[in-house]
Design an enzyme around this catalytic site. Structure first.
Site, PDB file in Angstrom:
ATOM      1  N   GLU A 247     -59.112  30.423 -33.642  1.00  0.00           N
ATOM      2  CA  GLU A 247     -58.200  29.639 -34.476  1.00  0.00           C
ATOM      3  C   GLU A 247     -58.141  28.192 -33.956  1.00  0.00           C
ATOM      4  O   GLU A 247     -58.526  27.910 -32.817  1.00  0.00           O
ATOM      5  CB  GLU A 247     -56.781  30.238 -34.428  1.00  0.00           C
ATOM      6  CG  GLU A 247     -56.707  31.682 -34.924  1.00  0.00           C
ATOM      7  CD  GLU A 247     -55.302  32.249 -35.019  1.00  0.00           C
ATOM      8  OE1 GLU A 247     -54.971  32.823 -36.058  1.00  0.00           O
ATOM      9  OE2 GLU A 247     -54.531  32.135 -34.050  1.00  0.00           O
TER      10      GLU A 247
ATOM     11  N   ASP B 101     -47.666  26.316 -34.748  1.00  0.00           N
ATOM     12  CA  ASP B 101     -48.644  25.300 -34.334  1.00  0.00           C
ATOM     13  C   ASP B 101     -48.273  23.831 -34.635  1.00  0.00           C
ATOM     14  O   ASP B 101     -47.753  23.538 -35.709  1.00  0.00           O
ATOM     15  CB  ASP B 101     -49.972  25.499 -35.072  1.00  0.00           C
ATOM     16  CG  ASP B 101     -50.427  26.924 -35.135  1.00  0.00           C
ATOM     17  OD1 ASP B 101     -49.790  27.795 -34.541  1.00  0.00           O
ATOM     18  OD2 ASP B 101     -51.452  27.175 -35.791  1.00  0.00           O
TER      19      ASP B 101
HETATM   20  C1  FRU Z   1     -52.377  29.874 -35.165  1.00  0.00           C
HETATM   21  C2  FRU Z   1     -52.318  30.266 -36.624  1.00  0.00           C
HETATM   22  C3  FRU Z   1     -53.342  29.498 -37.429  1.00  0.00           C
HETATM   23  C4  FRU Z   1     -52.742  29.496 -38.808  1.00  0.00           C
HETATM   24  C5  FRU Z   1     -51.270  29.385 -38.512  1.00  0.00           C
HETATM   25  C6  FRU Z   1     -50.384  30.096 -39.499  1.00  0.00           C
HETATM   26  O1  FRU Z   1     -51.211  30.111 -34.472  1.00  0.00           O
HETATM   27  O2  FRU Z   1     -52.475  31.652 -36.768  1.00  0.00           O
HETATM   28  O3  FRU Z   1     -54.630  30.032 -37.368  1.00  0.00           O
HETATM   29  O4  FRU Z   1     -53.223  28.448 -39.590  1.00  0.00           O
HETATM   30  O5  FRU Z   1     -51.073  29.908 -37.223  1.00  0.00           O
HETATM   31  O6  FRU Z   1     -49.044  29.804 -39.291  1.00  0.00           O
END
Ligand code: FRU
Length: 544
Positions: free
Chosen positions: A253, A71
């Site tokens: 998320e 992300d």
């Molecule tokens: C989204 C996610 C978020 C988390 C991160 C962990 O892709 O699952 O919810 O904070 O990636 O790397």
């Protein structure tokens, strides 16, 4: 040199000897120092050149120099720089203990890689989050003259997860007085503890001027929670949104909440982005949006159904920049999908970001739309503009050959929405895009596009996107290809599909079939796009 200094043949007095010693040392240090610096610069440049020439390495999208990225985090504009932090595992090309990687750019196209910003600590790994500039020094971390950049992120405590607990995700903050280059974690972390919500993460914070409060959107499994704070350290829960509406095929998320104004009507609304995995329209990870109102405390929306920012399989966890004027809402997403992200066939690095996109709001008879289109700065990469646009008559076809398709921008207009495009190469790879105006369906088929065998979910089916057909309307279509990705924008970014592709070699043929009986496809051009890394090559110091 030093030995000479102590040689008896020197007739200097003691003081002169000491002075000469220091002088020679200084000259030596300067010489050796310069040499080291010069060699290092060259090494770095060599590395840069090698890493951007790897197979599948995008030429005008952001990628980490090495290893795993997911992300985008902490998108914030400050003192002329667009900062991009990102979920990063520096030791492998698959997901691992998360850090925040860091890069910055003046135009969101040419990026400068910077050292890792945040490392895991005893409270956990550093998961996704956001960053703000604390202009009024509400936190006391900086001053009004030199405001702190404050990052808010999720701590993920592996030990807690392994022990089967459900309170292992908490929220922490860190601040930088050095424009994101150096960071101090807040001693009072975590600032939000967890009272037993397993998926409790990804804080997006912004300043809400009318209430003079910091507002935070945070996901909690199947809904978004809103909090407020006067100082970024003490947070109170205000409201919840989403349990009963939108798509719920997976965990929610990476939320984001921001205002947008419809250019036509002047109406100002709020958009809430929520990524969800799995359960996206074409499988795995996807990002839905809600359009509604926010009064500083609560987000309300009349929307019940899910709307998708992007129908492609590869645009996830995207969020927008803080600290830009309200009319400039810029989005970047992670160009992958949790279904197969760990398995894509790249070697020393894994995953790219989408092109930076400007978001806008449009209202029509069907309701509100969140549109997204690449920023104008991306257009500056068009490497050759003196092209003669082509017209393809009804029921006619055109075959174009060349070597620029995998690093190019294709554009045309269609009034009928009945067309078929086929990118291909000598390895019998075919990437097929088709639009059927009678059913209002756009289809992207990557089943024979190149390498697909690395994961069963990657090339197992066609991917579709519904299009509202308005009779007589001319639709613009733009396709951005960059080695291992294609981003399709139709009707000014109302309909978008982002997908990864891994052709065995670059496509060198494009067939365009106008399947309509009545109207022509017009203004068709395919532009080569420049590599953003060429600049690095040009800046290469000359050896002497
Ligand atoms: C989204 C996610 C978020 C988390 C991160 C962990 O892709 O699952 O919810 O904070 O990636 O790397």
């Amino acid at each position: 040199m030093r030995q000479n200094l102590h040689c008896d043949s020197f007739s200097f007095n003691q003081a002169s000897k000491i002075w000469l010693f220091f002088w020679l040392c200084a000259v030596q240090c300067l010489f050796v120092g310069c040499q080291t610096k010069k060699t290092k610069t060259l090494e770095v440049m060599e590395e840069e050149q090698a890493w951007h020439e790897e197979p599948y390495r995008p030429q005008y999208h952001f990628t980490p120099q090495q290893n795993w990225m997911n992300d985008p985090n902490g998108l914030v504009f400050y003192r002329g720089w667009y900062h991009l932090f990102y979920q990063y595992y520096p030791d492998d090309t698959v997901w691992g203990p998360m850090h925040w990687g860091h890069a910055r750019s003046k135009d969101m196209v040419h990026w400068e890689h910077l050292p890792i910003a945040l490392y895991p600590d005893e409270l956990g790994l550093i998961f996704s989050g956001s960053a703000v500039i604390d202009q009024q020094n509400t936190s006391g971390f900086g001053s009004v003259e030199n405001p702190a950049m404050v990052a808010m992120y999720t701590y993920h405590l592996m030990e807690g997860e392994k022990a089967g607990r459900d309170d292992f995700q908490t929220q922490g903050i860190a601040y930088s007085l050095g424009e994101g280059a150096t960071w101090t974690k807040y001693a009072g972390n975590p600032v939000i503890a967890n009272e037993g919500i397993k998926d409790f993460r990804d804080p997006k914070v912004f300043w809400h001027e009318p209430t003079k409060m910091w507002v935070m959107a945070l996901v909690a499994g199947d809904h978004v929670k809103f909090y407020e704070s006067p100082n970024l350290k003490e947070w109170s829960h205000m409201s919840d949104f989403g349990k009963e509406v939108g798509a719920h095929g997976g965990v929610w998320e990476c939320p984001d909440l921001f205002p947008l104004t419809d250019a036509k009507s002047g109406e100002r609304k709020w958009a809430l982005l929520v990524s969800m995995n799995p359960g996206a329209p074409n499988g795995g990870s996807g990002t839905q949006y809600f359009i509604g109102d926010f009064d500083g405390k609560e987000f309300v929306s009349a929307q019940i159904e899910a709307k998708w920012l992007d129908y492609g399989t590869d645009n996830y966890a995207g969020v927008t920049y803080n600290n830009l004027p309200e009319a400039e809402r810029v989005f970047i997403g992670w160009m992958s999908n949790w279904d197969y992200a760990r398995d894509t066939p790249t070697e020393s690095w894994r995953s790219a970001m989408t092109l930076p996109r400007k978001l806008s709001l449009e209202k029509d008879e069907a309701g509100y739309w969140l549109k997204n289109l690449p920023l104008a700065s991306v257009e500056n990469l068009i490497a050759k503009t003196d092209m003669n646009p082509e017209t393809i008559q009804p029921k006619d076809s055109l075959t174009l050959t060349g070597k620029d398709f995998n690093q190019g921008l294709g554009r045309f207009q269609t009034a009928t929405q009945n067309f078929r495009l086929e990118f291909s190469n000598g390895k019998k790879n075919f990437l097929i895009l088709e639009m059927d105006g009678s059913t209002g369906t756009f289809t992207l088929d990557r089943r024979a596009s190149g390498k697909i065998g690395f994961h069963p979910e990657f090339g197992n089916k066609e991917h579709t996107m519904p299009i509202r057909i308005t009779k007589g309307q001319v639709y613009d279509v733009s396709l951005y290809l960059d080695k291992s990705s294609i981003e399709v924008f139709i009707d000014g970014g109302k309909y978008v599909m982002t997908q990864q592709i891994f052709p065995d070699v670059d496509y060198d043929q494009l067939e365009v079939h106008n399947l309509d009986k009545v109207s022509a496809i017009t203004d068709l051009s395919v532009y080569p796009m420049a590599s953003v890394w060429i600049d690095a090559k040009e800046k290469r110091p000359v050896e002497n």
